[in-house]
Design a protein around this motif. Sequence first.
Motif, PDB file in Angstrom:
ATOM      1  N   ASP A   1     -41.037  80.124  55.734  1.00  0.00           N
ATOM      2  CA  ASP A   1     -40.900  80.397  54.796  1.00  0.00           C
ATOM      3  C   ASP A   1     -39.271  80.188  54.129  1.00  0.00           C
ATOM      4  N   VAL A   2     -38.461  81.091  54.783  1.00  0.00           N
ATOM      5  CA  VAL A   2     -37.492  80.924  54.825  1.00  0.00           C
ATOM      6  C   VAL A   2     -36.775  79.351  55.020  1.00  0.00           C
ATOM      7  N   TYR A   3     -37.448  78.666  56.149  1.00  0.00           N
ATOM      8  CA  TYR A   3     -37.194  77.404  56.524  1.00  0.00           C
ATOM      9  C   TYR A   3     -37.428  76.613  55.547  1.00  0.00           C
ATOM     10  N   ALA A   4     -38.540  76.641  55.550  1.00  0.00           N
ATOM     11  CA  ALA A   4     -39.389  75.976  54.455  1.00  0.00           C
ATOM     12  C   ALA A   4     -38.448  75.443  53.052  1.00  0.00           C
ATOM     13  N   ASP A   5     -38.378  76.738  52.877  1.00  0.00           N
ATOM     14  CA  ASP A   5     -37.358  76.460  51.027  1.00  0.00           C
ATOM     15  C   ASP A   5     -36.019  75.777  51.569  1.00  0.00           C
ATOM     16  N   PHE A   6     -35.427  76.030  52.825  1.00  0.00           N
ATOM     17  CA  PHE A   6     -34.275  76.032  52.772  1.00  0.00           C
ATOM     18  C   PHE A   6     -33.719  74.597  53.407  1.00  0.00           C
ATOM     19  N   ALA A   7     -35.045  73.694  54.163  1.00  0.00           N
ATOM     20  CA  ALA A   7     -34.917  72.271  54.335  1.00  0.00           C
ATOM     21  C   ALA A   7     -35.250  71.199  53.174  1.00  0.00           C
ATOM     22  N   GLN A   8     -36.535  72.038  52.115  1.00  0.00           N
ATOM     23  CA  GLN A   8     -36.399  71.243  50.936  1.00  0.00           C
ATOM     24  C   GLN A   8     -35.158  71.336  49.945  1.00  0.00           C
ATOM     25  N   GLY A   9     -34.912  72.447  49.541  1.00  0.00           N
ATOM     26  CA  GLY A   9     -34.361  73.188  48.904  1.00  0.00           C
ATOM     27  C   GLY A   9     -32.602  72.811  48.776  1.00  0.00           C
ATOM     28  N   THR A  10     -32.230  72.954  50.215  1.00  0.00           N
ATOM     29  CA  THR A  10     -30.875  72.663  50.147  1.00  0.00           C
ATOM     30  C   THR A  10     -30.766  70.978  50.862  1.00  0.00           C
ATOM     31  N   MET A  11     -31.239  71.102  51.776  1.00  0.00           N
ATOM     32  CA  MET A  11     -31.338  70.152  52.847  1.00  0.00           C
ATOM     33  C   MET A  11     -32.003  68.324  52.175  1.00  0.00           C
ATOM     34  N   GLY A  12     -32.843  68.746  51.494  1.00  0.00           N
ATOM     35  CA  GLY A  12     -33.040  67.699  50.728  1.00  0.00           C
ATOM     36  C   GLY A  12     -34.622  67.021  50.978  1.00  0.00           C
ATOM     37  N   MET A  13     -34.991  67.895  52.330  1.00  0.00           N
ATOM     38  CA  MET A  13     -35.784  66.986  53.095  1.00  0.00           C
ATOM     39  C   MET A  13     -37.235  67.825  52.697  1.00  0.00           C
ATOM     40  N   PRO A  14     -37.543  66.630  52.760  1.00  0.00           N
ATOM     41  CA  PRO A  14     -39.428  67.799  52.461  1.00  0.00           C
ATOM     42  C   PRO A  14     -40.045  68.196  53.867  1.00  0.00           C
ATOM     43  N   VAL A  15     -41.272  69.173  54.017  1.00  0.00           N
ATOM     44  CA  VAL A  15     -41.675  69.655  55.032  1.00  0.00           C
ATOM     45  C   VAL A  15     -43.221  70.225  55.430  1.00  0.00           C
ATOM     46  N   ILE A  16     -43.830  69.845  56.149  1.00  0.00           N
ATOM     47  CA  ILE A  16     -45.174  70.548  55.899  1.00  0.00           C
ATOM     48  C   ILE A  16     -44.407  71.979  57.284  1.00  0.00           C
ATOM     49  N   ARG A  17     -45.706  72.910  56.227  1.00  0.00           N
ATOM     50  CA  ARG A  17     -45.528  74.323  57.421  1.00  0.00           C
ATOM     51  C   ARG A  17     -46.733  74.140  58.337  1.00  0.00           C
ATOM     52  N   GLY A  18     -47.054  74.475  59.201  1.00  0.00           N
ATOM     53  CA  GLY A  18     -48.353  74.498  60.093  1.00  0.00           C
ATOM     54  C   GLY A  18     -48.325  74.967  60.933  1.00  0.00           C
ATOM     55  N   THR A  19     -49.511  75.368  61.896  1.00  0.00           N
ATOM     56  CA  THR A  19     -49.277  75.693  63.156  1.00  0.00           C
ATOM     57  C   THR A  19     -49.616  74.598  64.037  1.00  0.00           C
ATOM     58  N   LYS A  20     -48.827  75.438  65.561  1.00  0.00           N
ATOM     59  CA  LYS A  20     -48.725  74.466  66.385  1.00  0.00           C
ATOM     60  C   LYS A  20     -50.402  74.346  67.704  1.00  0.00           C
ATOM     61  N   THR A  21     -49.931  73.880  67.913  1.00  0.00           N
ATOM     62  CA  THR A  21     -51.628  73.948  69.108  1.00  0.00           C
ATOM     63  C   THR A  21     -51.317  74.370  69.763  1.00  0.00           C
ATOM     64  N   GLU A  22     -52.553  74.911  70.752  1.00  0.00           N
ATOM     65  CA  GLU A  22     -52.174  75.677  72.215  1.00  0.00           C
ATOM     66  C   GLU A  22     -51.020  75.081  73.321  1.00  0.00           C
ATOM     67  N   THR A  23     -50.849  73.105  72.920  1.00  0.00           N
ATOM     68  CA  THR A  23     -49.963  72.811  74.158  1.00  0.00           C
ATOM     69  C   THR A  23     -48.123  72.769  73.510  1.00  0.00           C
ATOM     70  N   GLU A  24     -48.216  72.198  72.284  1.00  0.00           N
ATOM     71  CA  GLU A  24     -47.068  72.487  71.279  1.00  0.00           C
ATOM     72  C   GLU A  24     -46.463  74.245  71.387  1.00  0.00           C
ATOM     73  N   ARG A  25     -47.114  74.890  71.955  1.00  0.00           N
ATOM     74  CA  ARG A  25     -46.819  76.460  71.698  1.00  0.00           C
ATOM     75  C   ARG A  25     -45.416  76.554  72.569  1.00  0.00           C
ATOM     76  N   PHE A  26     -44.678  77.328  72.047  1.00  0.00           N
ATOM     77  CA  PHE A  26     -43.254  78.157  72.783  1.00  0.00           C
ATOM     78  C   PHE A  26     -44.814  78.907  73.931  1.00  0.00           C
ATOM     79  N   ALA A  27     -43.579  78.832  74.706  1.00  0.00           N
ATOM     80  CA  ALA A  27     -43.577  79.420  75.895  1.00  0.00           C
ATOM     81  C   ALA A  27     -44.056  81.089  75.904  1.00  0.00           C
TER      82      ALA A  27
END
Length: 497
Positions: free
Chosen positions: A182-208
């Motif tokens: 949420d800190v990231y999302a808030d920063f992206a939108q509030g500071t960068m002016g970059m709208p984002v979608i928050r979500g969960t990665k699928t197993e394939t895209e998950r961090f190793a």
Amino acid sequence: MSSKPEKITPRSEDYPQWYQDVIREADLAEPAKVVKGCMVIKPYGFAIWEKIQRTLDSRFKDTGHQNAYFPLLVPQSFITKEAEHVEGFAPELAVVTHAGGEELEEPYVVRPTSETIIGHFFGKWISSYRDLPMLINQWANVMRWELRTRMFLRTTEFLWQEGHTAHANHDEAKEEVRRMLDVYADFAQGTMGMPVIRGTKTETERFAGAVDTLCIEAMMQDGKALQAGTSHDLGQNFGKAFDVKFQSESGELEYVWQTSWGVSTRLVGGLIMTHSDDDGLVLPPALAPIHAVIIPIYRNDEQKAAVMDAANALRKELGAIDIAPQGVRYRDFLEVQIDDRDMRPGAKFYHWERRGVPMRIELGPKDLEKGQVCIKMRTGGTGKKEFLDRDAFVAGIKARLDAYQDELLAAAKARMAERTVTLDTWDEFVKTFEGDDSVFAWCHWDGTTQTEAAIKAETKVTIRCIPLPGEGPDAEPGTCIKTGKPSAQRVLMAKAY
RNA sequence: CGGGGCGUAGCGCAGCCUGGUAGCGCGUUCGGUUCGGGACCGAAAGGUCGGAGGUUCAAAUCCUCUCGCCCCGACCA
């Protein structure tokens, strides 16, 4: 416009070329060339990163984290301790085998990320529940041997921030993962002016090595998705691998629950591809190294002296205005520069526009006479010059920049909405993703890795994330767009950077 | 790592096919005139032609290898 040859390729003609042109013309960075896949971040580009750092660092402190620093080199054996982690990172490791003129007994890898070495030290530092939570952040460089690089978006070496925390139970760790997302999302939108979608990665895209990866996904102007930040629930995987145990209140020995989260200089690439136009870089005031440039206008030495006096006075006055966002622990003054180079004013206008400076202030004899300033915003609004009473302008500049910041976010949101669709049939899906560009498509998915891989193989489209509640369409059951099998909710599909 | 393109002055390019002392535009420096949307005149500086090897009396040019960059694909923040 002008009859001069265009230095920046229009987006419609060649988007990747446009991206590189913008970086070059804004003097943000250049390919290192002498070091494969690496880039030099030039002062103006680094200034943007410093602003990103300062804002985020302040937020990390506010959420209780402390900065620390761990070694660049990681014993190779550390990497291999967590099975999935090795598998994920092995192909992109740079390894140091020699030092001091001799072959090393055990090679070091240049950190691709620091879970392992930090896990090692957490093991030494944590013994009791009283030591928890352990909330650490590191600003660092990392290296991943990528096959294909693009400036800021993917370079062999990049700068980032990696948070690493250890907790006494899974719920607390999960809370942390979500808090930092949420800190990231808030920063992206509030500071960068970059709208984002928050979500969960699928197993394939998950961090190793993670049990769960949350992410923010942003849309670039060509409709492609950019993973802008990730926050991982590491479960007890690294705790077990590095024997990070603590004695709980009830006296039992338990493994810690860890998290890690990071954003990188990739954000600068996202920033570029969110706001910039065919005239060059566009920056939101919250991250602009320079907020306004004063262009003095004069015809003779006498006028020049008067105009420069006025320009200096104006700069001093504006430079005292604190524009730091509410609630932060630092002050941030308006950065105003006077361009007194011996050039035609028109050339200066183009110069600063390419660099994305939000506001231009023209100051000439007529303005001094009338007690006014002539200003023009980099983008948006009427696109016309405005003539404002000088003192009223000074009094209102903060509000003006705030409004400009909001405009950029609104425009980015509008672009994203325009390119977001809901798809229900495979025919539509294939047709939608035919060209080079992309959109955000909300589609049903049967939840299997096989289907995900099939979709990617056929269309290059990947599942960017499974949206968190409120981030996408309300969860309603349906049938998978590819297989027709049952699906619980729609997921975000797009081509990605 | 596979396919394609490209490395010649700071940037953009020509020259290469058909080997013979390296050119153009922009930029830079100096002097002057200019200055509210990319100025003009005059002078000047700047390149071991990505690197190594080979062929040749002679290589930017032909041959071999190599390094790097960009685009497309597979991998990824």
